[in-house]
Every structure is written in C-alpha cells, then in structure tokens.
Scaffold this active site. Sequence first.
Site, PDB file in Angstrom:
ATOM      1  N   GLU A  80       0.820  -1.214   0.000  1.00  0.00           N
ATOM      2  CA  GLU A  80       0.000   0.000   0.000  1.00  0.00           C
ATOM      3  C   GLU A  80       0.854   1.263   0.000  1.00  0.00           C
ATOM      4  O   GLU A  80       0.513   2.248  -0.649  1.00  0.00           O
ATOM      5  CB  GLU A  80      -0.960   0.005   1.187  1.00  0.00           C
ATOM      6  CG  GLU A  80      -2.067  -1.035   1.090  1.00  0.00           C
ATOM      7  CD  GLU A  80      -2.962  -0.857  -0.124  1.00  0.00           C
ATOM      8  OE1 GLU A  80      -3.056   0.271  -0.658  1.00  0.00           O
ATOM      9  OE2 GLU A  80      -3.577  -1.847  -0.562  1.00  0.00           O
ATOM     10  N   TYR A  90      -6.180   6.356   4.499  1.00  0.00           N
ATOM     11  CA  TYR A  90      -6.368   5.299   3.498  1.00  0.00           C
ATOM     12  C   TYR A  90      -5.567   4.043   3.854  1.00  0.00           C
ATOM     13  O   TYR A  90      -6.092   2.927   3.837  1.00  0.00           O
ATOM     14  CB  TYR A  90      -5.959   5.777   2.097  1.00  0.00           C
ATOM     15  CG  TYR A  90      -5.878   4.604   1.148  1.00  0.00           C
ATOM     16  CD1 TYR A  90      -7.028   4.039   0.619  1.00  0.00           C
ATOM     17  CD2 TYR A  90      -4.651   4.013   0.841  1.00  0.00           C
ATOM     18  CE1 TYR A  90      -6.970   2.921  -0.196  1.00  0.00           C
ATOM     19  CE2 TYR A  90      -4.587   2.899   0.026  1.00  0.00           C
ATOM     20  CZ  TYR A  90      -5.745   2.354  -0.483  1.00  0.00           C
ATOM     21  OH  TYR A  90      -5.695   1.236  -1.275  1.00  0.00           O
ATOM     22  N   ASP A 126      -9.514   4.347  -2.367  1.00  0.00           N
ATOM     23  CA  ASP A 126      -8.528   4.880  -3.311  1.00  0.00           C
ATOM     24  C   ASP A 126      -9.299   5.518  -4.462  1.00  0.00           C
ATOM     25  O   ASP A 126     -10.537   5.640  -4.413  1.00  0.00           O
ATOM     26  CB  ASP A 126      -7.569   3.774  -3.780  1.00  0.00           C
ATOM     27  CG  ASP A 126      -8.267   2.715  -4.630  1.00  0.00           C
ATOM     28  OD1 ASP A 126      -9.524   2.740  -4.725  1.00  0.00           O
ATOM     29  OD2 ASP A 126      -7.569   1.868  -5.208  1.00  0.00           O
TER      30      ASP A 126
END
Length: 342
Positions: free
Chosen positions: A31, A114, A132
């Site tokens: 990520e 996020y 996202d």
Amino acid sequence: MFKKLLEWSKDAYIDLPWRRDRTVYKTLVSEIMLQQTTVGTVQNHFERFLKIYPDVHALSKTSEEEICVAWKGLGYYRRARNLRKAAIDIVENYDGKIPGNYEDLITITGVGEYTANAILSIGQNKNALAIDANIERVVSRIYGIQGKKGPKLQKLLKKKFEEGEFREINKCGGREINEALMDLGRIYCQARSANCLGCPVKKKCIAGNAKDPLEYPEIPVKKIAKTYELELLRIIVNENNSILGYKKSDDEWLAGQVECPTFILKSEDKNLMQYPHLDKKLSYKKLKKYKTAITKYKITNYILELSTQEFKDRFSGKFRKYKLTDKLNISTATTKALAKLS
C-alpha cells in the site's frame, strides 16, 4: 447489492504478488508502494524488495540509505523513509505486531487514513473501506453521488457504504469487497470510460443507468500548472571508482540521495533555490546533455567531466568522494550523467 460483484470477482480476480501468501506486513509494504505509483511498476519491484526486507523487524533495522537503494525505480523516496519509520514505530511500540485497530494504526509514521483502512480491510479482512481513486469513483457511480472528488466525498461514501453494504457482507469480510471494487474500477468502471454493459452491478448502479456515467463523481477543474525551463550543469569527477558528490538534505529534491556537483546555468524561475547559480562564464552548449523533469521543471542537463584537480581549480563547495557501490543511494540524474559519458 454486491452478490453479483463478489461472484464476478472470483472469476475475474487479478493475481498480484501482494495478494499471494498474504500477511499484514505485505499489505503495509504494497500500500505504501502503490501511493502515486502504478500497479505495473510496483509489480516489478515488490518481490525483490521483500527478499531484502522479509518482515517488519528486518525493515526496522535498515538505514535510510539502504532502504532508498532497495526502493530504486519506485520514486517518491519519502515513502521509503516513512515505511522504515513505520517499521521502527511498530517494533518499538507494538512489539513488532502491526495493530488491528484504526486508532493505533493512524498514529504510526507514514500511515494515513487510506493506508490504515487498507491494512484493516485488505490485510486483516475487517469491515473497513479503503477509498482509493478506483473505489471513490465506483462507489460514487453506484450510489449516484455527484460531489466533487476529494475528502468530503470520500467521507460521505464511506459512511453510506458502511451503514448499508457491510451489513450484508459480514460473512465474507472487508477484503473481498474492497478488492472486488478495486478490480471493477480497473476493468469496467474507469475514469475516462465506463463499460456498463459488462458491469456486474449495472442493474442497481445509478450512474450506469443515467445518461452519462462519466459525470460521476464531479472532477474539479484543475488549473494548468505553469512549467519552467531549467538548464543545469552536472559535473562528473569519477576517479578510482569514486564519484564527487554531496548528500541531498531534507528540504531538497530527492532528499537523502547522493548527487554530483550541480549548478544552475539558466532558469525561468528566478526563485529556484535547489542549486547554486554558476557564478562564472562557461561555454556549455556543445557539452553532452540529457533531459529530465521534476515537479514543474523541464530540465536540460549539461555534463562537464573533470579530474579532481581540475574541479578544485575551477569550483568550490562542500563535496566529498563516494565509492561507487550497489549500496550507494545515487540520484537518477547522476546515474544518467555517468551513463551518458560511458
């Protein structure tokens, strides 16, 4: 609503290296890598990086320079330094175990909203929505919410989704729905095209049944950023497999990397302070050159090759010799200059 989507996802599942033999650590690394970098680029570097740093303990013991060398090819090196700091935080404050709740995750260096939700949903299969660009677009179209892209829209989508759909999918957890939505966004529900005929959620998608699904979400009009032409002199002093250079500071481009002596020859941006201006006349137009770009600058780099003594006679500055090894975190611009000369 998402039964058909999950069924479709099992057949259209995109095989990615961080989806194999899952661990929460792999999710953290992938990520961070995927921030501002394409899936294809990360695929080319992910497994190599994991061989060097197989777990959070190994990552916490590395140096900034070493992790930046291992990060080469992914760009935006601040992410590499933040990933290292995150590993140190996790080892020192959580006994090397990545936390399983949002409140702890968000306190870790380099882990924003996020990434925290991605670790919870994708890494730990908990009910969270990691919004996202793909998921923001897909969920906005499904619910027909036409707000402007950004934090306010994301907060609204997250609340609406978690109040409704997660109640229906508790049995499968958050991982399947997050990755199904991401894959849907890559395959059918793209930013500039929407293949609604093949979409597994078309019947209940408000934007898919509207006149133009591309109107969802509203994309703010971007101001055209001004670009500046910049001419730089790159001086290469390469003797005995050592190069003259300096380490970029935290407030400079490419912080932490080693760069060859560099001077501004000509700049449209008179406020640029990244390099010193050359304070002497130099006939440079016939020197070897190459093009680069960074932020708002289009750069023409001219290369001047000198011996150590020639450099001392003509230039000054705080430079030192660095041994050219695989572990040297050398800037791409300097690497290109060396390649151009060879």
